[in-house]
Design an enzyme around this catalytic site. Structure first.
Site, PDB file in Angstrom:
ATOM      1  N   SER A 246       0.743  -1.353   0.263  1.00  0.00           N
ATOM      2  CA  SER A 246      -0.035  -0.108  -0.010  1.00  0.00           C
ATOM      3  C   SER A 246       0.872   1.215  -0.081  1.00  0.00           C
ATOM      4  CB  SER A 246      -0.973  -0.053   1.291  1.00  0.00           C
ATOM      5  OG  SER A 246      -2.075   1.032   1.160  1.00  0.00           O
ATOM      6  N   ASP A 472      -9.058  -4.239  -5.820  1.00  0.00           N
ATOM      7  CA  ASP A 472      -8.516  -3.517  -4.780  1.00  0.00           C
ATOM      8  C   ASP A 472      -9.236  -2.151  -4.598  1.00  0.00           C
ATOM      9  OD1 ASP A 472      -6.767  -1.875  -2.943  1.00  0.00           O
ATOM     10  OD2 ASP A 472      -5.087  -3.246  -3.101  1.00  0.00           O
ATOM     11  N   HIS A 502      -7.535  -5.715  -0.445  1.00  0.00           N
ATOM     12  CA  HIS A 502      -6.541  -4.826  -0.651  1.00  0.00           C
ATOM     13  C   HIS A 502      -5.096  -5.583  -0.461  1.00  0.00           C
ATOM     14  CE1 HIS A 502      -4.394  -1.037  -0.361  1.00  0.00           C
ATOM     15  NE2 HIS A 502      -3.926  -0.887   0.934  1.00  0.00           N
TER      16      HIS A 502
END
Length: 533
Positions: A246, A472, A502
């Protein structure tokens, strides 16, 4: 109601108001482990005690890990890994201001688990799980089993980035103030609500300035990247082997840009789009969360009679929209004396869309809310906001805002948001307003932002594996291709995972694991364009 949720990673720019959507590894009742050295680690602010000495020559004192503190999220000591390996913790001294490396210093909290076979050890593998603002010291032990294969040849290492957890944490409002802050309307409909919204944002930012004035100018992603290169040297590694998830992909990209010749084997998973400014990133997330909601609704319909919240995607989403509209004027009983507001309800739904493993909780939470009980959605919202079970808060929100505002150049007015609302609503009827209004988080911030978007070009770096997930919600799939392109020809190697949630590696998909493990453990670069799932 459910007793626990799996921990998860967090994303960049997903936090409405003070950035309330992104969070690292909190759950309804799962308390993550964390650690620092026995002296309390890096919780103190800047000091001048070590001024003038070269931080590259320091030695780390690894000790057993205590339980995490409030800023990291509280919980128990980290449990030993399979085979009995125990987590070790230390602190590393770093300059507060990298432009003045002999000036004031701060301590950064570290954690590691040593490789199983020291004879075949490649080096350290450094993790950043995202946020920005997530405690790596808290998160890595929670995911220890996920990375056991990588521990065959690496010491697993993570850290609390500056401003986070025990590393000179940014401090803003107290728990009582934060309860009020998160209860306020994040999607104001009239002048009174807009005034309350603006006041709440200004008060939060003013509290950050008052309580963390010395740290705020020095928590940018560039600062953290320089810390990582210091960490590489202090660990004794010639190259930085890195696993970024991320926001950690943005941090990794900035590191590769600054130190291309020092990059070892690196993987970026759940990839931030480095070409977008904060508005474009928030708009992309509106589309991403809408897609995730669509996928959730379709999956629920496939459950047949077990799906009690609607018999079609359209029916489910209309009912969710009505719930949120009703919560705007009639909040439901939540947890304790707190009530489930529209903001908390929206945030709780967004929290549950981060992982397919959360979808059963979302179904249950919605059904209970339709029956007048907001506890499950409130618990999801609390997890998102970093609220601990004892009513205290981790510093995830404070750190997230501070790092985002240090990085992002743009400052948006209320008029800017109102002008952009139609586009955000078109992207997502449910999340558009929520994410559009988040753009004013940095408007009154006391530190100027660095740039519109990060520079991740890394000519001369070795291949970096970039993994994009088509489902995602927080870092939309398109960002992976753009990251690979920006890294440069011969550097970014993109592979695709056709999945939900995610991130990709912790989905357990055998194809993704094979590609990532093969590169990190053996140096085998997968073919660009590989598709998994």
């Amino acid at each position: 109601m459910p007793h626990s949720l799996p921990p998860r990673r967090s994303s960049r720019r997903a936090r409405p108001r003070a950035g309330a959507v992104a969070l690292v590894g909190l759950s309804l009742a799962v308390s993550l482990t964390a650690c620092s050295d026995d002296s309390g680690g890096g919780g103190d602010g800047p000091t001048n005690g070590a001024s003038g000495s070269d931080p590259r020559g320091q030695s780390l004192s690894w000790k057993s890990c205590p339980a995490p503190d409030q800023a990291q999220g509280t919980g128990d000591k980290p449990s030993p890994l399979p085979g009995g390996t125990r987590w070790q913790c230390a602190t590393m001294r770093a300059p507060l201001d990298w432009k003045d490396p002999k000036g004031a210093s701060i301590d950064l909290a570290l954690i590691r688990a040593k490789a199983k076979d020291q004879g075949k050890r490649i080096g350290s593998l450094v993790f950043n799980f995202g946020g920005p603002g997530g405690s790596g010291v808290a998160t890595l032990p929670a995911f220890g089993d996920t990375y056991e294969t990588l521990r065959d040849r690496y010491d697993l290492v993570s850290f609390d980035p500056r401003g986070v957890g025990r590393s000179a944490p940014v401090e803003c409002e107290n728990p009582k103030q934060l309860d009020q802050y998160f209860a306020q309307d994040n999607t104001p409909d009239d002048e009174a609500e807009r005034n309350e919204f603006v006041t709440g944002t200004k008060n939060f930012n003013a509290a950050c300035e008052k309580n963390s004035r010395a740290v705020l100018p020095h928590v940018s992603t560039t600062d953290a990247a320089r810390d990582m290169d210091l960490l590489r040297q202090v660990l004794g590694d010639k190259k930085l082997n890195y696993f970024g998830i991320s926001y950690g992909t943005e941090l990794g990209g900035v590191y590769a840009h600054l130190f291309p010749k020092k990059v070892g084997r690196a993987v970026f998973d759940a990839v931030v789009d480095p070409t977008e400014n904060s508005e474009q990133g928030s708009l992309g997330q509106a589309k991403g969360f809408q897609l995730a909601l669509d996928n959730f609704a379709d999956d629920c319909v496939k459950q047949g009679e077990d799906c009690t919240i609607g018999n079609s995607r359209d029916a489910i989403e209309k009912r969710v929209a009505k719930l949120l509209k009703d919560l705007d004027t009639k909040p439901l009983p939540g947890l304790g004396e707190r009530r489930l507001t529209q903001s908390a309800g929206t945030g709780g739904i967004a929290q549950a869309l981060y992982s397919k493993d959360y979808w059963p909780y979302l179904r249950e939470g919605l059904q209970q809310a339709y029956d007048g009980d907001g506890r499950v959605l409130m618990a999801l919202s609390d997890a998102m906001n970093g609220r601990n079970e004892d009513g205290s808060y981790s510093n995830i929100t404070a750190a997230n805002v501070a790092i985002n505002c240090a990085d992002d150049k743009e400052r948006y007015s209320m008029a800017d948001v109102e002008k952009r609302l139609p586009e955000f609503r078109e992207a997502s009827p449910l999340f558009g307003d929520f994410l559009a209004w988040s753009l004013v988080s940095c408007t009154d911030w006391p530190v100027r932002g660095a740039a519109s978007h990060p520079d991740v070009s890394a000519p001369g770096a070795p291949p970096i594996l970039v993994v994009g997930n088509t489902g995602d919600p927080a870092t939309p799939y398109e960002g992976a291709a753009r990251m690979a392109k920006q890294l440069g020809k011969g550097v970014g190697v993109e592979i695709t995972y056709k999945g939900q949630g995610h991130g990709s590696y912790d989905s357990g998909d055998a194809c993704v694991r094979k590609a990532v493990d093969g590169y990190l453990l053996n140096g085998t670069v997968p073919k660009a364009g590989t598709v998994c799932g």
